[in-house]
Write a protein that holds these residues in place. Structure first.
Motif: not given
Lengths: 252, 306
Positions: A78-80, A88-89, B298-300
């Motif tokens: 996922x990128x914020x 925010x995601x 910024x990635x998870x």
């Protein structure tokens, strides 16, 4: 006529096998047990390059690449992104059925062992493993693939060790496989490829299993299959300990 | 010193966990709060997955509120009737909270929701408490006495239907606003992994005029019931309660709480409220940093169990 042709074929076939090296490998253990003081594990792969009289002489030295692929799971990256003042995601990509653990251990840098097309064909190295289009939505941006590899590396689950294969003698080698504590339980495939001058000569596969044992295993099974009972046990032990505290520390 | 947590799937130093339990237990004993609002962020900080931290916290709060409830029970400072009414609302709130928690987890927004909730909730409550305690200190210095509680005044929401009499709490009024308050607090509690005592206690005092003598015991009793329910619901629906983690935190917490309670006796009321307000604000600001500053990464990544 037919007979002699067949004989020639058989002869050719046996010659073809006789000219290539054979790999023989063995793992230091085929079962990694997770218990309460588990902090990860180290395995050693021993191997021997078998030659016989008819094996063609090689101009260059031998190269070995050992690839360990852990159980496959789907991962979400996922990128914020900023939304007003907040982060925010927003975007997310699915990596369907990819190995959670992937270690590439070799005798020298993968890039020096084989050229890019061969690396991709044999899936040598982290980069090659994810080079072909991955299954799932085709919107997969390159930055997502990069982030996936980077994050897995940070977790210690993806590794590349260009000095992990050590030759003990000319034909005898040893490779070190490191499992971090968060490596998942399941079956790990170990593939050993022998190359020389960027050409694959032989290939050998084996596997090992990582599993929880004893108390850890019982806890997981109970939590997963009998969540309600597990919850009751958790709540009951919390209450008993809370009550015990008032008995032990009773202020009179 | 490392111990493998079977559900969280991580290996951590168990002495660190005991120390964290002890430290937070000290705070909870000192201020008479559960301490969940400090513990959950700490667990996330040392690398425990958010979902596991929140769900496991429920078990830890159940244990500490059990200890607290028994203490107040022995001093007859628990209004059982009020506690049960609050627990009724709390149960519904917990069901909704666990459901919301699971949905947000699936959508990948759980971390952000938790961070925003901490910022808003802790900013407001910490700010109010800070203002209140500073004003009290200022008034005291100038020698002005606060106006005594006026009798006969009755807030409108107590006039709603379903009236009940709570002898011990000297309250006669509708159970609807009481249950609604408990529902909201339990909802927040199930999502954030906190007991919510630090919200319930001032709310019961200011909104319902419950005497201070019974309010803490009753609130603890209510937290005990809702957190037992939350533990079972989390375990049943998302399998995120780590028993080993919970036990270590409970043992550390129980010991820390004893020392905290002793230290708390030497703390003046005003200083006490001021410190608690600052602590709550600090936790809120910590989370604000998380969502407002540009993250380093910024990635998870999440691995799904298929």
């Amino acid at each position: 006529m037919k007979r002699s042709a067949l004989a020639l074929l058989i002869c050719l076939a046996s010659m073809a096998t006789a000219t290539a090296e054979t790999l023989v490998t063995s793992l230091s253990t085929y079962r990694v047990a997770i218990n309460s003081n588990y902090t990860g594990a180290s395995l050693i792969l021993f191997g021997s390059i078998e030659r016989d009289a008819r094996t063609a002489p090689r101009a260059g030295p031998y190269d070995l690449v050992v690839t360990v692929r852990g159980p496959r799971r789907t991962a979400l990256v996922r990128e914020k992104e900023p939304l007003g003042p907040l982060w925010i995601t927003r975007g997310q990509r699915r990596f369907v059925d990819q190995p959670v653990y992937l270690a590439v251990v070799s005798s020298r840098a993968i890039d020096d062992i084989a050229a890019a097309p061969m690396r991709e064909r044999l899936k040598l190295g982290l980069e090659a493993e994810f080079a072909s289009p991955l299954p799932g939505p085709n919107l997969m941006g390159e930055d997502f693939v990069e982030a996936f590899i980077r994050l897995r590396r940070q977790q210690g689950l993806f590794q590349e060790d260009p000095e992990g294969v050590v030759f003990l003698t000319q034909n005898l080698f040893r490779a070190k496989i490191d499992l971090p504590a968060i490596a998942p339980t399941g079956l790990y495939e170990v593939e050993t490829i022998l190359l020389s001058d960027g050409v694959p000569l032989s290939r050998q596969s084996t596997n090992f299993e990582v599993e929880k044992t004893g108390f850890e295993q019982a806890t997981v099974v109970l939590a997963r299959d009998h969540g309600f009972i597990y919850g009751l046990i958790a709540a009951a032990s919390a209450l008993v300990l809370g009550w015990l505290a008032t008995v032990v520390f009773r202020r009179e | 010193m490392q111990i493998y947590l079977p559900i969280a799937d991580v290996s951590v130093n168990w002495l660190l966990l005991l120390a964290m339990g002890g430290g937070v237990g000290f705070i909870s004993g000192l201020f008479g709060v559960g301490g969940g609002f400090v513990m959950t962020p700490l667990l996330i900080f040392i690398g425990i997955p958010t979902a596991i931290a929140v769900a496991t916290q429920a078990a830890q709060i159940a244990a500490s509120s059990m200890t607290g409830s028994i203490g107040y029970w022995r001093r007859r400072a628990v209004d059982m009737r009020l506690g049960l009414v609050l627990a009724g609302g709390g149960l519904i709130g917990t069901v909704l909270g666990v459901w919301f928690f699971n949905v947000m987890r699936r959508l990948g927004q759980l971390d952000v929701i938790i961070a925003i909730a901490y910022v808003v909730l802790f900013g407001i409550i910490g700010g109010l408490m800070l203002f209140e305690s500073l004003r009290a200190m200022w008034l005291k210095r100038k020698g002005i006495r606060r106006p005594a509680r006026r009798s006969g005044e009755h807030p409108w929401y107590l006039g709603l239907p379903l009236k009940m009499r709570f002898h011990q709490s000297k309250l006669y009024g509708s159970v609807i606003p009481l249950a609604l308050l408990a529902l909201l607090i339990a909802f927040v509690g199930a999502v954030l992994g906190i007991g919510g005592g630090f919200i319930a206690v001032p709310a019961l005092i200011y909104l319902f005029r419950i005497p201070a003598a019974v309010v803490v015991g009753t609130s603890l009793f209510q937290i005990l019931l809702t957190m037992v329910a939350a533990t079972i619901m989390h375990a049943t629906s998302n399998h995120s309660v780590d028993l080993v983690l919970a036990l270590l935190l409970i043992v550390g917490g129980v010991m820390g709480a004893q020392f905290g309670a002793i230290a708390g006796r030497n703390l003046r009321g005003d200083a006490f409220r001021l410190l608690l307000a600052l602590l709550i604000l600090a936790v809120g600001i910590r989370f604000a940093g998380d969502i407002v500053l540009k993250p380093e990464e910024t990635f998870s990544l999440v691995t799904l169990d298929n």
